[in-house]
Write an enzyme that holds these catalytic residues in place. Structure first.
Site, PDB file in Angstrom:
ATOM      1  CG  PHE A 127      40.235  51.239 -29.648  1.00  9.88           C
ATOM      2  CD1 PHE A 127      40.543  51.603 -30.962  1.00  9.88           C
ATOM      3  CD2 PHE A 127      40.759  50.044 -29.167  1.00  9.88           C
ATOM      4  CE1 PHE A 127      41.366  50.809 -31.756  1.00  9.88           C
ATOM      5  CE2 PHE A 127      41.581  49.245 -29.958  1.00  9.88           C
ATOM      6  CZ  PHE A 127      41.877  49.635 -31.258  1.00  9.88           C
ATOM      7  CG  ASP A 214      35.867  46.849 -24.909  1.00  8.42           C
ATOM      8  OD1 ASP A 214      36.699  46.293 -24.164  1.00  8.42           O
ATOM      9  OD2 ASP A 214      36.124  47.206 -26.074  1.00  8.42           O
ATOM     10  CE  LYS A 243      44.843  47.025 -24.889  1.00 10.69           C
ATOM     11  NZ  LYS A 243      43.593  47.401 -25.533  1.00 10.69           N
TER      12      LYS A 243
HETATM   13  C1  PLP Z   1      43.010  47.226 -26.797  1.00 14.64           C
HETATM   14  C2  PLP Z   1      41.526  47.258 -26.778  1.00 14.64           C
HETATM   15  C3  PLP Z   1      40.768  46.456 -27.648  1.00 14.64           C
HETATM   16  C4  PLP Z   1      41.407  45.607 -28.726  1.00 14.64           C
HETATM   17  O1  PLP Z   1      42.178  44.597 -28.190  1.00 14.64           O
HETATM   18  P1  PLP Z   1      43.201  43.797 -29.164  1.00 14.64           P
HETATM   19  O2  PLP Z   1      43.737  42.732 -28.261  1.00 14.64           O
HETATM   20  O3  PLP Z   1      44.221  44.762 -29.629  1.00 14.64           O
HETATM   21  O4  PLP Z   1      42.370  43.248 -30.272  1.00 14.64           O
HETATM   22  C5  PLP Z   1      39.410  46.490 -27.531  1.00 14.64           C
HETATM   23  N1  PLP Z   1      38.788  47.268 -26.603  1.00 14.64           N
HETATM   24  C6  PLP Z   1      39.484  48.039 -25.756  1.00 14.64           C
HETATM   25  C7  PLP Z   1      38.761  48.844 -24.743  1.00 14.64           C
HETATM   26  C8  PLP Z   1      40.871  48.075 -25.820  1.00 14.64           C
HETATM   27  O5  PLP Z   1      41.556  48.879 -24.998  1.00 14.64           O
END
Ligand code: PLP
Length: 390
Positions: A127, A214, A243
């Site tokens: 994701f 990521d 986050k």
């Molecule tokens: C939540 C998340 C995103 C997206 O972040 P947003 O602030 O909602 O755009 C991208 N990569 C990972 C691994 C995430 O958990």
């Protein structure tokens, strides 16, 4: 009729305030927060040092734009570089934006080396966000369907599978980067093997690819180290954060090191809000408290405690597939869909999440007390048992 665009199936509850790991609803009921607003509230709720830093900065200056120097941004970049070993930082406001920056950086890196249509390798069950490029990179059809045409230039492989990546290296000369999560969050708390991470690093070095991680969900001390890659003793070329970085104030970052450094130049990328003084003050306070209160070590110890307590409490219950994760990024996989547990837990005074249909996901604040951990296991384990034995 609500005037909110109908993008979320929201739970029927609203919170008025919080204190530590607890949130209070409009009727005065209290809930143990084992989700942190999806790995965001690193310091829990109403942390005095965070609140103080935000209030003071709000009274000084909130926003000036990136047309001027922002000293707090320079300090935060220094701080992030020091704890990661990365060289330079671009600030954004959300995870998907940080990943957009990473994807743009990879394409530019490719074009500079004469690759006409640079491609990025991405993983199944990944994701990366909801913008067009990041949903195209995401390994979940539900996120993509209806938004075609997807952004091209992604090659997908199974997660944690070195052979698959090796085949891409043989067959796809346009690849310039690999992007993955050291621990897949939305995909169900799937932990990349340390050996895999090291082998990807070597493969990237051999082929001049950028290793892009990521760490939007797993970064910022949650796994017991500042960043997930540090469990493998490697350094990526690009890393994204969001986050947990600002403990609830939106702030994100795309960091570059080694051969990725210097790729983005004036005119290539930007953000109006990115890294504004308020956001940077919140992030600096978050990092300071993590350091001064030893929250990294705490995340590791507490994570172990929670996992082993669940293992003991659920011992012999059939239907538990695995209890896994690192630090305070915890997944309990069942043999069946268990979304209904979210409501049952809330009714019992706990905020949890279920992802990938059958994985209970726990992401408590790093300030969780031992007594919070014990209450979580003591109340949640019976609900899991009940569901499996029904
Ligand atoms: C939540 C998340 C995103 C997206 O972040 P947003 O602030 O909602 O755009 C991208 N990569 C990972 C691994 C995430 O958990």
């Amino acid at each position: 009729m609500s005037h909110l665009m109908n993008t979320y199936g929201r739970q029927p509850i609203a919170f008025t305030h919080g204190e530590g790991a607890w949130l209070f609803d409009e009727a005065g009921n209290k809930y143990l927060d084992a989700l942190s607003g999806i790995a965001v509230s690193t310091l829990g709720h109403n942390h005095p040092r965070l609140v103080d830093a935000i209030a003071r900065q709000a009274g000084a200056v909130i926003h000036t734009s990136n047309l001027y120097r922002i000293p707090l941004q320079e300090q935060l970049a220094d701080r992030l570089a020091a704890c990661s070993g990365m060289d330079e930082v671009f600030f954004a406001n959300s995870g998907c934006e940080a990943n957009e920056a990473a994807i743009k950086l990879a394409r530019l890196y490719g074009h500079r080396r004469g690759v006409d249509k640079p491609a990025v390798v991405v993983m199944e069950q990944s994701f990366h966000g909801r913008t067009l490029a990041t949903l195209s990179a995401t390994g979940n059809r539900k996120v993509q369907v209806g938004f075609e045409p997807l952004v091209s230039g992604f090659v997908r492989v199974p997660f944690n599978d070195l052979d698959a990546l090796g085949k891409v290296a043989m067959n796809c000369p346009s690849v310039v980067a690999v992007l993955f999560e050291p621990i897949q969050g939305e995909g169900g708390i799937n932990v990349a093997d340390v050996d895999y991470m090291r082998a990807v690093r070597e493969l990237c070095d051999r082929h001049d690819w950028l290793m892009m991680l990521d760490e939007v969900q797993c970064g910022i001390a949650r796994t017991g180290k500042w960043f997930g890659f540090q469990h493998a003793d490697i350094l990526p070329d690009v890393m994204t954060l969001a986050k947990g970085l600002g403990s609830g104030v939106p702030v994100a970052a795309c960091l570059a090191a080694g051969r990725a450094t210097g790729t983005l130049q004036p005119g290539n990328h930007g953000s109006t809000f990115g890294g504004n003084p308020l956001a940077c003050a919140a992030a600096l306070a978050t990092l300071e408290v993590i350091d001064s209160d030893g929250l990294m070590a705490r995340a590791e110890i507490l994570g172990e405690r929670i996992r082993s307590s669940f293992a003991a409490a659920l011992d012999g219950v059939s239907g538990i597939r695995s209890i896994r994760g690192k630090g305070l990024m915890i997944g309990i996989e069942l043999d069946r869909a268990c979304g209904a547990l979210v409501d049952r837990a809330r009714e019992a005074g706990m905020l949890i999440n279920v992802t990938a249909d059958r994985v209970i996901r726990l992401l408590p604040p790093l300030t969780f007390a031992d007594s919070d951990a014990d209450q979580l296991v003591g109340r949640l384990a019976p609900l899991v048992r009940e569901m499996l034995e029904a």
